[in-house]
Design a protein around this motif. Structure first.
Motif: not given
Length: 169
Positions: A137-146
């Motif tokens: 989930e965190i990886a997906l969040i960071l893929s949108l807002e690095p």
């Protein structure tokens, strides 16, 4: 970036773990999944996790599998990590899962399909099976807002939480 810290018997030591955290940071990881724990406070692991967070990484760890709230497992209880506990298939705390007031989020942790040695697949249970869901989930969040800070990532995860007490039966 898979970095193995446990041997075939599920054992490790502080040196191997701190070295792996350092490696993940220097290789450009954005999030670290620590699906292991101990009741002993190993200061060097906590300090290394804190350093990783200071470098901008989110650090996720499992609460433990003893069905208790204390003593909490390290590194999950360290203030620099996101503590995860396990839910069963009915979205209830898994009977083995540790809990603590510091648990941020729960994730599926029973009957989780996972890779096994020898190109095999099997089902597993434990907080160690729940933490990768939150790490993903965190990886997906960071893929949108690095550029989000670890604190902002943690806030995003917390904002998305639905209380298991509010789930309809």
């Amino acid at each position: 970036l898979p970095v193995r810290v446990l041997d075939d018997e599920g054992r490790s030591d502080a040196f191997r773990i701190t070295k792996a955290i350092h490696f993940a940071v220097t290789q450009g990881a954005d999030v670290i999944n620590m699906s292991f724990g101990t009741t002993q406070d190993v200061g060097s692991i906590g300090r290394q996790a804190e350093w990783a967070r200071d470098q901008g990484l989110a650090v996720v760890a499992g609460a433990g599998n003893e069905s208790r709230d204390f003593p909490a497992y390290h590194p999950a209880i360290d203030r620099t990590t996101i503590m995860v506990t396990a839910l069963d298939s009915l979205d209830l705390k898994a009977d083995f899962a540790d809990w603590n007031s510091e648990v941020l989020v729960s994730a599926p942790g029973t009957g989780v399909r996972s890779a096994l040695p020898g190109n095999e697949w099997g089902l597993g249970s434990g907080c160690s099976f729940a933490t990768p869901f939150v790490t993903g989930e965190i990886a997906l969040i960071l893929s949108l807002e690095p550029d989000l800070s670890p604190a902002a990532v943690e806030a995003r995860v917390a904002d998305a939480v639905q209380s298991i007490d509010q789930i309809p039966e």
